[in-house]
Design an enzyme around this catalytic site. Sequence first.
Site, PDB file in Angstrom:
ATOM      1  N   LYS A   1      30.847  43.949  45.200  1.00 33.73           N
ATOM      2  CA  LYS A   1      31.947  43.197  44.586  1.00 33.73           C
ATOM      3  C   LYS A   1      32.192  41.859  45.282  1.00 33.73           C
ATOM      4  O   LYS A   1      32.269  40.828  44.623  1.00 33.73           O
ATOM      5  CB  LYS A   1      33.243  44.023  44.608  1.00 33.73           C
TER       6      LYS A   1
ATOM      7  N   SER B   1      39.882  49.432  43.352  1.00 33.20           N
ATOM      8  CA  SER B   1      40.755  49.854  42.242  1.00 33.20           C
ATOM      9  C   SER B   1      40.194  51.084  41.529  1.00 33.20           C
ATOM     10  O   SER B   1      39.735  50.995  40.403  1.00 33.20           O
ATOM     11  CB  SER B   1      41.018  48.700  41.271  1.00 33.20           C
TER      12      SER B   1
ATOM     13  N   GLY C   1      34.571  48.669  41.701  1.00 29.90           N
ATOM     14  CA  GLY C   1      33.415  49.488  42.051  1.00 29.90           C
ATOM     15  C   GLY C   1      33.603  50.067  43.440  1.00 29.90           C
ATOM     16  O   GLY C   1      34.556  49.731  44.149  1.00 29.90           O
TER      17      GLY C   1
END
EC number: 2.7.1.25
Length: 176
Positions: free
Chosen positions: A18, A86, A12
Amino acid sequence: MKQRGVTIWLTGLSGAGKSTITEALAQKLREQDYPLEVLDGDVVRTNLTKGLGFSKEDRDENIRRIGFVCNLLTRHGVFVLVSAISPYREIREEVRGKIGDFVEVFVNAPLAVCEQRDVKGLYKRARAGEIKSFTGIDDPYEPPLNPEVECRTDLEELDESVNKILHKLDQLGYLR
């Protein structure tokens, strides 16, 4: 029977939550004595992938290296919690394919909410042009198409997000 390992990959935007979810989930799993390692994107960049920049190629290589470590740990029965932006779907899918036991968690919060939560001032610096290729500002974030879990951190409490992940892990047979 040997404990089955799994990689739980939280993806995210910066500021979506996260790391917060990862810490809370890790605590719950440790309380139940699951073998566990946490790979936080910031820590990994300092130690494992130092020297990589933020081009698409370098970001992909960063994720590949994290995935390599996850694969080693997962096949030895470890629960690996990854907290990393990511941003690119293709590399996340590549890593998923190599690991196999992989649960993708989309930590979803609107960009405006992520900017409000930005304690490091990264979004402000990116908007001022001081940081280039910043995900969500001048570099894309490709949300997962079919994550196993989606946590809407702007709408749900931390416990709800953690419990959604634990429920999915139980459904998939990872919890004893």
